[in-house]
Design an enzyme around this catalytic site. Structure first.
Site, mmCIF file in Angstrom:
data_model
loop_
_atom_site.group_PDB
_atom_site.id
_atom_site.type_symbol
_atom_site.label_atom_id
_atom_site.label_comp_id
_atom_site.label_asym_id
_atom_site.label_seq_id
_atom_site.Cartn_x
_atom_site.Cartn_y
_atom_site.Cartn_z
ATOM 1 N N ASP A 48 0.852 -1.215 0.000
ATOM 2 C CA ASP A 48 0.000 0.000 0.000
ATOM 3 C C ASP A 48 0.881 1.257 0.000
ATOM 4 O O ASP A 48 0.678 2.189 -0.797
ATOM 5 C CB ASP A 48 -0.896 0.058 1.251
ATOM 6 C CG ASP A 48 -1.806 -1.138 1.439
ATOM 7 O OD1 ASP A 48 -3.026 -0.962 1.498
ATOM 8 O OD2 ASP A 48 -1.280 -2.273 1.536
ATOM 9 N N GLU A 71 -5.522 6.940 -0.006
ATOM 10 C CA GLU A 71 -5.960 6.396 1.275
ATOM 11 C C GLU A 71 -4.925 6.512 2.401
ATOM 12 O O GLU A 71 -5.279 6.777 3.548
ATOM 13 C CB GLU A 71 -6.354 4.917 1.109
ATOM 14 C CG GLU A 71 -6.805 4.312 2.429
ATOM 15 C CD GLU A 71 -7.534 2.980 2.301
ATOM 16 O OE1 GLU A 71 -7.568 2.398 1.210
ATOM 17 O OE2 GLU A 71 -8.076 2.541 3.328
ATOM 18 N N ASP A 124 -6.815 4.330 -4.427
ATOM 19 C CA ASP A 124 -6.623 3.324 -3.388
ATOM 20 C C ASP A 124 -5.423 2.499 -3.846
ATOM 21 O O ASP A 124 -5.526 1.757 -4.829
ATOM 22 C CB ASP A 124 -7.868 2.437 -3.223
ATOM 23 C CG ASP A 124 -7.824 1.690 -1.893
ATOM 24 O OD1 ASP A 124 -6.711 1.553 -1.353
ATOM 25 O OD2 ASP A 124 -8.885 1.249 -1.421
ATOM 26 N N ASP A 127 -6.571 -1.697 -2.937
ATOM 27 C CA ASP A 127 -7.961 -1.848 -2.506
ATOM 28 C C ASP A 127 -8.174 -3.338 -2.256
ATOM 29 O O ASP A 127 -7.901 -4.157 -3.134
ATOM 30 C CB ASP A 127 -8.886 -1.342 -3.613
ATOM 31 C CG ASP A 127 -10.356 -1.502 -3.256
ATOM 32 O OD1 ASP A 127 -10.680 -1.561 -2.055
ATOM 33 O OD2 ASP A 127 -11.173 -1.563 -4.191
ATOM 34 N N THR A 129 -6.944 -4.771 0.898
ATOM 35 C CA THR A 129 -5.694 -5.172 1.576
ATOM 36 C C THR A 129 -5.870 -6.516 2.301
ATOM 37 O O THR A 129 -4.943 -7.323 2.336
ATOM 38 C CB THR A 129 -5.260 -4.066 2.562
ATOM 39 O OG1 THR A 129 -5.184 -2.846 1.830
ATOM 40 C CG2 THR A 129 -3.901 -4.361 3.163
ATOM 41 N N HIS A 217 -17.598 -6.225 6.320
ATOM 42 C CA HIS A 217 -17.661 -5.100 5.383
ATOM 43 C C HIS A 217 -19.045 -4.910 4.783
ATOM 44 O O HIS A 217 -19.216 -4.117 3.862
ATOM 45 C CB HIS A 217 -16.647 -5.289 4.239
ATOM 46 C CG HIS A 217 -15.225 -5.158 4.676
ATOM 47 N ND1 HIS A 217 -14.169 -5.177 3.793
ATOM 48 C CD2 HIS A 217 -14.685 -4.998 5.908
ATOM 49 C CE1 HIS A 217 -13.037 -5.052 4.462
ATOM 50 N NE2 HIS A 217 -13.311 -4.933 5.747
ATOM 51 N N SER A 241 -12.486 -6.140 -2.860
ATOM 52 C CA SER A 241 -12.021 -5.000 -3.684
ATOM 53 C C SER A 241 -12.928 -4.661 -4.857
ATOM 54 O O SER A 241 -13.953 -5.302 -5.088
ATOM 55 C CB SER A 241 -10.597 -5.256 -4.199
ATOM 56 O OG SER A 241 -10.610 -6.094 -5.349
ATOM 57 N N LYS A 244 -14.819 -6.588 -8.034
ATOM 58 C CA LYS A 244 -16.264 -6.810 -8.242
ATOM 59 C C LYS A 244 -16.772 -5.910 -9.379
ATOM 60 O O LYS A 244 -17.593 -6.322 -10.189
ATOM 61 C CB LYS A 244 -17.040 -6.504 -6.949
ATOM 62 C CG LYS A 244 -16.678 -7.437 -5.786
ATOM 63 C CD LYS A 244 -17.559 -7.201 -4.569
ATOM 64 C CE LYS A 244 -17.150 -6.079 -3.652
ATOM 65 N NZ LYS A 244 -15.866 -6.208 -2.956
ATOM 66 N N ARG A 258 -23.678 -2.488 -2.101
ATOM 67 C CA ARG A 258 -22.681 -2.141 -1.090
ATOM 68 C C ARG A 258 -23.452 -1.556 0.090
ATOM 69 O O ARG A 258 -23.949 -0.431 0.029
ATOM 70 C CB ARG A 258 -21.716 -1.112 -1.677
ATOM 71 C CG ARG A 258 -20.741 -0.565 -0.697
ATOM 72 C CD ARG A 258 -19.621 -1.540 -0.415
ATOM 73 N NE ARG A 258 -18.624 -0.912 0.407
ATOM 74 C CZ ARG A 258 -17.382 -1.330 0.519
ATOM 75 N NH1 ARG A 258 -16.979 -2.393 -0.150
ATOM 76 N NH2 ARG A 258 -16.541 -0.708 1.285
ATOM 77 N N ASP A 273 -12.740 3.863 -2.792
ATOM 78 C CA ASP A 273 -13.263 2.499 -2.902
ATOM 79 C C ASP A 273 -14.272 2.355 -4.037
ATOM 80 O O ASP A 273 -14.771 1.244 -4.276
ATOM 81 C CB ASP A 273 -13.925 2.069 -1.585
ATOM 82 C CG ASP A 273 -12.893 1.774 -0.511
ATOM 83 O OD1 ASP A 273 -11.789 1.325 -0.860
ATOM 84 O OD2 ASP A 273 -13.183 2.007 0.681
#
Ligand code: AMP
Ligand code: MG
Length: 333
Positions: A48, A71, A124, A127, A129, A217, A241, A244, A258, A273
């Site tokens: 990252d 981020e 990100d 994305d 992680t 999440h 991540s 999708k 989401r 994101d």
């Protein structure tokens, strides 16, 4: 070569995510991915930090007046006990960009603390992680926002193949979109671009629905109620991540709700994101709004503060998916 007319912005976006994939792969394959816990308990790794630092330095070379909103910050890296991780990040930066000292690399990371405004890049660096650490999906996500509109975006997907199937051993793929010029994909080690199109599925009960791999999440109970509302019997696709979004753009998945996790306030989705994946989906013919059908507002700062959740679809199923959400949440009170 780009799949559409060249611009400094799309050239930079492509070069940056290519560099990001090249940085992540050896760290992923190494024995120590250097994970630290951030103040919100989420993980951050050598990858990252390294990707963010190199992207910021590349942006300064390509488009020196542009702002980066990303981020990570170097705060944890500057702590004494994390000296080994800082050294690994400095080594990666020196190998993939140019030789530099640790202090300079921290400064490049902190170039990502830009304030969203009229024109800015949002990134990100890794994305997903948790997917990176677990052997799941992760992506390098970068987008340019101008006057609230996403105009260029790129995703580097090291663990997807050309058909957008999970693939831990291949070169990975790059997705690139520019407003009005379509969404495109090519292998990291290839040169031929393929234009992406969403799937034509118009039957809610046949929708292939993606959701976060990590149960914390999302809102698991609400997701189950929505699947029941769609009357779908198709297996869902748990995936980390914005991979999708890549699958929806490429037509191998149809819907993504989401949902705000239990205990989180609405409006807490981070812009990095969603921004890169959003343009890829819309340029492939899909649709993205919040869970009430409102457009995502990327002008509210580092989060989508004016929106509740996100709905991503192939377009054809969007109205039906919104209606299912309305019905299910109305019933739940
Ligand atoms: P996913 O890969 O779909 O699980 O999403 C991962 C990304 O979403 C990471 O950048 C996390 O920081 C962020 N994230 C994780 N949990 C939440 C949540 N409950 N609400 C909003 N963002 C989250
Ligand atoms: Mg993320």
């Amino acid at each position: 070569m780009l799949p559409f007319p060249h611009s400094p912005e799309s050239e930079f976006a492509l070069a940056a995510v290519e560099a990001g994939v090249a940085i992540c792969k050896p760290i992923y394959a190494g024995t120590d991915r250097g994970a630290l816990k951030k103040t919100d308990a989420s993980p951050v790794t050598i990858a990252d930090f390294s990707v963010q630092a190199v992207t910021a330095a590349m942006l300064a070379d390509h488009l020196p007046n542009d702002m980066l909103v990303a981020e990570e910050s170097s705060a944890a890296l500057r702590e004494f006990e994390n000296g080994g991780i800082l050294q690994a990040v400095t080594d990666a930066f020196s190998r993939h960009h140019q030789p530099a000292k640790a202090a300079a690399v921290c400064n490049w990371i902190d170039r990502g603390s830009g304030v969203p405004g009229e024109r800015f890049w949002v990134m990100d660096p890794v994305d997903g992680t948790k997917g990176f650490l677990r052997g799941g999906q992760y992506v390098i996500a970068l987008a340019l926002i101008e006057a609230g509109e996403i105009v260029v975006s790129a995703l580097g997907c090291p663990h997807l193949d050309e058909q957008l199937r999970p693939d831990l051993d291949g070169s990975g793929v790059i997705l690139l979109a520019a407003r009005g010029s379509g969404a495109w994909l090519r292998r990291v080690d290839g040169t031929a671009w393929r234009r992406l199109h969403v799937a034509a599925q118009n039957q809610p009960h046949l929708a292939r629905v993606a959701h976060s791999f990590e149960p914390t999440h999302t809102n698991h109970d609400l997701l189950q109620a929505l699947l029941a509302g769609l009357e779908t019997s198709v297996d869902t696709i748990p995936m980390d991540s914005q991979a999708k979004y890549a699958m929806i753009a490429g037509g191998t998945c149809d819907l993504l709700y989401r949902l705000t996790s239990t205990g989180r306030p609405p409006g807490s989705e981070c812009i990095w994101d969603h921004a890169a994946g959003a343009l890829l989906v819309t340029e492939a013919g899909g649709c993205i709004t919040d869970l009430h059908g409102e457009p995502l507002d990327f002008m509210q700062g580092r989060t989508l503060a004016a929106n509740e959740g996100v709905l991503v679809s192939n377009g054809t199923l969007h109205a039906a998916a919104l209606e299912v959400y309305r019905r299910v949440t109305e019933k739940a009170g």
